[in-house]
Write an enzyme that holds these catalytic residues in place. Structure first.
Site, PDB file in Angstrom:
ATOM      1  N   GLY A 195       0.757  -1.164   0.229  1.00 37.44           N
ATOM      2  CA  GLY A 195       0.677   0.100   0.620  1.00 37.44           C
ATOM      3  C   GLY A 195       1.128   0.882   0.225  1.00 37.44           C
ATOM      4  O   GLY A 195       0.941   2.151  -0.280  1.00 37.44           O
ATOM      5  N   LEU A 246      -5.376  -5.426  -4.351  1.00 36.45           N
ATOM      6  CA  LEU A 246      -5.689  -4.359  -5.420  1.00 36.45           C
ATOM      7  C   LEU A 246      -6.374  -3.262  -5.036  1.00 36.45           C
ATOM      8  O   LEU A 246      -6.282  -2.584  -5.394  1.00 36.45           O
ATOM      9  CB  LEU A 246      -6.382  -5.113  -6.388  1.00 36.45           C
ATOM     10  N   CYS A 288      -2.940  -4.722   9.860  1.00 37.26           N
ATOM     11  CA  CYS A 288      -3.832  -4.255   8.785  1.00 37.26           C
ATOM     12  C   CYS A 288      -5.441  -5.178   8.298  1.00 37.26           C
ATOM     13  O   CYS A 288      -5.895  -4.572   7.930  1.00 37.26           O
ATOM     14  CB  CYS A 288      -3.236  -4.013   7.336  1.00 37.26           C
TER      15      CYS A 288
END
Lengths: 74, 268
Positions: free
Chosen positions: B40, B70, B186
């Site tokens: 990211g 993605l 995350c």
């Protein structure tokens, strides 16, 4: 103190100032650059941008028709 | 080195900047930046650094592209699923800018490889997603006297700071890895894609400013942002003379792998 010449009459914004700036960077302090450019955007912006970035505008002379010579000093 | 006509045109919008110019552009083309993590944070950092003409970019990541990446890892496309992230990132960078030489490291950063990988680079971007890697990168960069950009992201929040030798390091602010479970990963807590984009882009800007030696870096400052209320602030701090790695009597003098499971390693 040396004087150099640059013809940007065939360039368009922003390459007019980009090419001028690249030449100005190569000068030694006190050297001058005579830039040939056309009326309109180049004549309005190239001297202004050069002054904003710390170069001196010595003079602007019409050298015939729409072509002007701008003399800049480092 | 002198710029070709196509380089002058490609980089014209940043050459125009008073603080970049042809001189700054030549510095960028001669520079080497390492991005650890093609996720990211690393995705936007890699794209912007390649576009800006950083001459050599190293990209290190041991993972392959996964469908769940993605949503935020914008350097990878649907067709890249299953491909090495480092290779996928390399293709995009070379597609944007063939001036750039890309070195890929298809491995996870660890105590054994960290010093060897960072030694060839002028600036390092920490785009990792877990505390053991972040502390290892800090320690490796402090010991090797390499500047680096830290960023961390979670949910709607992000933070960033920049280390340069002599200034505060990550451990000056965060002395030790938080115990497992205190900070969610995350994969547990989620992340808004643009938060990764904002922080990774800040890291790219820090790298470019460091290379051209202009402006004020996030040294001795922690930038904290929250995208939910869209607020940014910076907190200043000083180098900690008792810091375990950059202090006057450091306890850490060599690299070791730290314990704490990394973000969703087991699910990959």
């Amino acid at each position: 103190m040396n004087t150099y010449k640059l013809d940007i009459t065939k360039e368009h914004c922003p390459m007019t100032f980009v090419k001028t700036k690249l030449q100005l960077e190569k000068l030694n302090t006190g050297d001058r650059l005579e830039v040939l450019l056309t009326e309109g955007e180049p004549l309005e912006n190239v001297p202004k941008s050069s002054v904003e970035q710390g170069y001196k505008l010595i003079e602007t002379v019409n050298v015939g028709g729409t072509i002007h010579k701008v003399v800049l000093e480092k | 080195m002198s710029l070709t006509d196509s380089q002058v045109e490609r980089y014209s919008r940043q050459i125009i900047l008073k603080d970049v110019g042809g001189i700054g552009q030549e510095k960028l083309l001669a520079s080497k930046v390492l991005i650890i993590g093609a996720g990211g944070l690393g995705s936007p950092a890699a794209l912007y650094l390649a576009a800006a003409g950083v001459g050599t970019i190293g990209i290190a990541d041991g993972d392959n592209v996964d469908l769940s990446n993605l949503q935020r890892q914008i350097i990878h496309f649907t067709g890249d699923i299953g491909v090495s992230k480092a290779e996928s990132a390399m293709k995009k960078m070379q597609g944007i800018n063939p001036d750039v030489k890309v070195n890929i490291y298809r491995e996870r950063i660890c105590a054994d490889n960290a010093a060897g990988i960072i030694q060839d680079y002028d600036f390092i971007i920490d785009g990792t997603d877990n505390f053991p890697a972040k502390f290892l990168i800090n320690d490796a960069c402090v010991l090797a006297k390499k500047p680096f950009s830290h960023a961390g992201i979670l949910r709607f929040d992000g933070q960033a700071m920049t280390y340069t030798p002599g200034n505060a390091c990550y451990r000056c602010v965060f002395p030790a890895i938080p115990p497992k479970g205190v900070i969610p990963t995350c994969s547990q807590a989620g992340i808004l894609g643009p938060v990764a984009g904002i922080l990774g882009t800040i890291q790219a800007a820090e790298a470019l400013k460091y290379i051209i030696n202009k402006g004020s870096l996030l040294t001795n400052r922690l930038l904290i942002m929250n995208a939910f209320d869209m607020e940014f602030r910076t907190v200043t701090f000083k180098r900690n003379l008792k810091c375990p790695v950059c202090g006057e009597n450091p306890a850490i003098t060599e690299l070791t792998d730290y314990e704490q499971p990394a973000c969703d390693i087991s699910s990959r």
